[in-house]
Design a protein around this motif. Structure first.
Motif, short mmCIF file in Angstrom:
data_model
loop_
_atom_site.label_atom_id
_atom_site.label_comp_id
_atom_site.label_asym_id
_atom_site.label_seq_id
_atom_site.Cartn_x
_atom_site.Cartn_y
_atom_site.Cartn_z
N ILE A 156 0.90 -1.11 0.02
CA ILE A 156 0.02 -0.01 -0.02
C ILE A 156 0.97 1.33 0.03
O ILE A 156 1.53 1.75 1.10
CB ILE A 156 -0.86 0.04 1.42
CG1 ILE A 156 -1.81 -1.16 1.26
CG2 ILE A 156 -1.76 1.19 1.27
CD1 ILE A 156 -2.70 -1.45 2.25
N GLY A 157 0.88 1.76 -1.02
CA GLY A 157 2.02 2.83 -1.36
C GLY A 157 3.33 2.62 -1.28
O GLY A 157 3.60 1.54 -1.88
N ALA A 158 4.05 2.90 -0.33
CA ALA A 158 5.58 2.72 0.09
C ALA A 158 5.52 1.43 1.00
O ALA A 158 6.78 0.99 1.26
CB ALA A 158 6.22 3.64 0.38
N TYR A 159 4.32 0.93 1.35
CA TYR A 159 4.49 -0.01 2.59
C TYR A 159 4.03 -1.38 2.37
O TYR A 159 2.79 -1.51 1.85
CB TYR A 159 4.11 0.66 3.91
CG TYR A 159 4.41 2.07 4.12
CD1 TYR A 159 5.70 2.57 4.32
CD2 TYR A 159 3.32 3.02 4.11
CE1 TYR A 159 6.09 3.67 4.51
CE2 TYR A 159 3.77 4.32 4.51
CZ TYR A 159 5.28 4.77 4.78
OH TYR A 159 5.57 5.89 5.06
N TRP A 160 4.78 -2.37 2.93
CA TRP A 160 4.10 -3.93 2.80
C TRP A 160 3.06 -4.15 3.99
O TRP A 160 3.46 -3.76 5.12
CB TRP A 160 5.37 -4.77 2.83
CG TRP A 160 5.99 -4.91 1.63
CD1 TRP A 160 7.11 -4.28 1.13
CD2 TRP A 160 5.53 -5.39 0.35
NE1 TRP A 160 7.47 -4.34 -0.08
CE2 TRP A 160 6.41 -5.38 -0.82
CE3 TRP A 160 4.42 -6.31 0.01
CZ2 TRP A 160 6.25 -5.82 -2.08
CZ3 TRP A 160 4.30 -6.93 -1.30
CH2 TRP A 160 5.25 -6.67 -2.37
N VAL A 161 2.20 -4.64 3.75
CA VAL A 161 1.39 -5.30 4.94
C VAL A 161 0.78 -6.64 4.61
O VAL A 161 0.45 -6.92 3.44
CB VAL A 161 0.09 -4.33 5.04
CG1 VAL A 161 -0.71 -4.23 3.92
CG2 VAL A 161 -0.70 -4.54 6.42
N ALA A 162 0.57 -7.38 5.42
CA ALA A 162 -0.10 -8.86 5.34
C ALA A 162 -1.43 -8.42 5.54
O ALA A 162 -1.96 -7.77 6.69
CB ALA A 162 0.28 -9.73 6.23
N ARG A 163 -2.55 -8.98 4.74
CA ARG A 163 -3.90 -8.86 4.97
C ARG A 163 -4.54 -9.84 6.06
O ARG A 163 -5.76 -9.43 6.53
CB ARG A 163 -4.65 -8.92 3.54
CG ARG A 163 -4.56 -7.84 2.65
CD ARG A 163 -5.26 -6.55 3.13
NE ARG A 163 -5.27 -5.45 2.49
CZ ARG A 163 -5.69 -4.36 2.77
NH1 ARG A 163 -6.48 -4.15 4.05
NH2 ARG A 163 -5.88 -3.09 1.97
#
Length: 252
Positions: free
Chosen positions: A207-214
């Motif tokens: 998301i944008g510049a950032y990684w995230v686990a859903r």
């Protein structure tokens, strides 16, 4: 005699192998410590995070219950979690601050209390996440890392607590993606070296510049239970005020 001397020389060459050459032979350009530092940078890259969470808990008999939470984080060392639903859990809140300070707020008692170090292994509000699991922390600062290998786009590392680290775990086995440096699987061993829990983080998204686990699921292998978080709404860099990360805010 000549064979014994050759073996001794070979042993000394391996023992005093230059660090850069050791990395090359291992097939990785990064040391274990460098990989974990990158992991900390990845998961705490944003100035702050605001996440709305759906939590699904499955007990040992297969019965399912659902809850909703709001999770706020600032940097890599401040986190606030508050239950929004159902009514019997609404208002229960958890606060993690720098220096290992943690607090829990229970609406029934209308007060917050500091969590003592000897009860950090207790489960938070009936979930499979302990108070320790819920803390905002940087693994590279508190755990010694050893690189076990690299396969299928993942680093596999073993973490053991550094001197002075307060933890209920004896060691962790962590799998990290080689491209995003996101921890996708953690195996938690107790101090008797028994595998206690496994956490898997899935559906990575940038998301944008950032990684995230859903999605993130914690399974308690000893109890036969699990808790799965679905991260429904994720916002970064909202300029969250410091007041959200105080004991006073827990009671709001």
């Amino acid at each position: 005699m000549g064979k014994r001397k050759a073996l001794l020389v070979s042993f000394l060459v391996v023992l005093f192998l230059p660090d850069w050459l050791g990395r090359a032979l291992a097939g990785s350009g990064l040391t274990a410590a460098e990989i974990m530092a990158r992991v900390d940078q990845t998961v705490s890259a944003a100035q702050d995070q605001e996440i709305r969470v759906k939590l699904v808990i499955t007990d040992a008999k297969g019965r399912v219950s659902e809850r909703e939470m709001l999770m706020l984080q600032k940097g890599g060392d401040r986190r606030m979690v508050k239950f929004l639903a159902p009514p019997e859990h609404k208002g229960i809140a958890f606060l993690s601050l720098p220096g290992g300070l943690t607090y829990v707020y229970l609406p029934a008692y209308r007060q917050s209390r500091r969590i003592a170090s000897h009860v950090r292994n207790q489960k938070f509000a009936g979930t499979d996440f302990t108070y320790e699991d819920m803390e905002a922390r940087r693994y590279s600062g508190e755990w010694e890392a050893k690189l076990l290998g690299e396969e299928n786009g993942r680093y596999r590392l073993e973490l053991t607590p550094k001197a002075g680290t307060v933890t209920d775990y004896g060691r962790l086995l962590v799998e990290v993606t080689t491209d995003s440096f996101y921890p996708v699987r953690i195996e938690f061993f107790d101090k008797g070296n028994q595998l206690r829990k496994v956490m898997v983080q899935e559906k990575l998204e940038k998301i944008g510049a950032y990684w995230v686990a859903r999605e993130a699921e914690m399974k308690d292998l000893q109890a036969g239970t699990s808790s799965k978080m679905y991260f429904l709404e994720v916002k970064f860099d909202q300029g969250l005020a410091d007041e959200f990360f105080t004991e006073r805010y827990l009671a709001r």
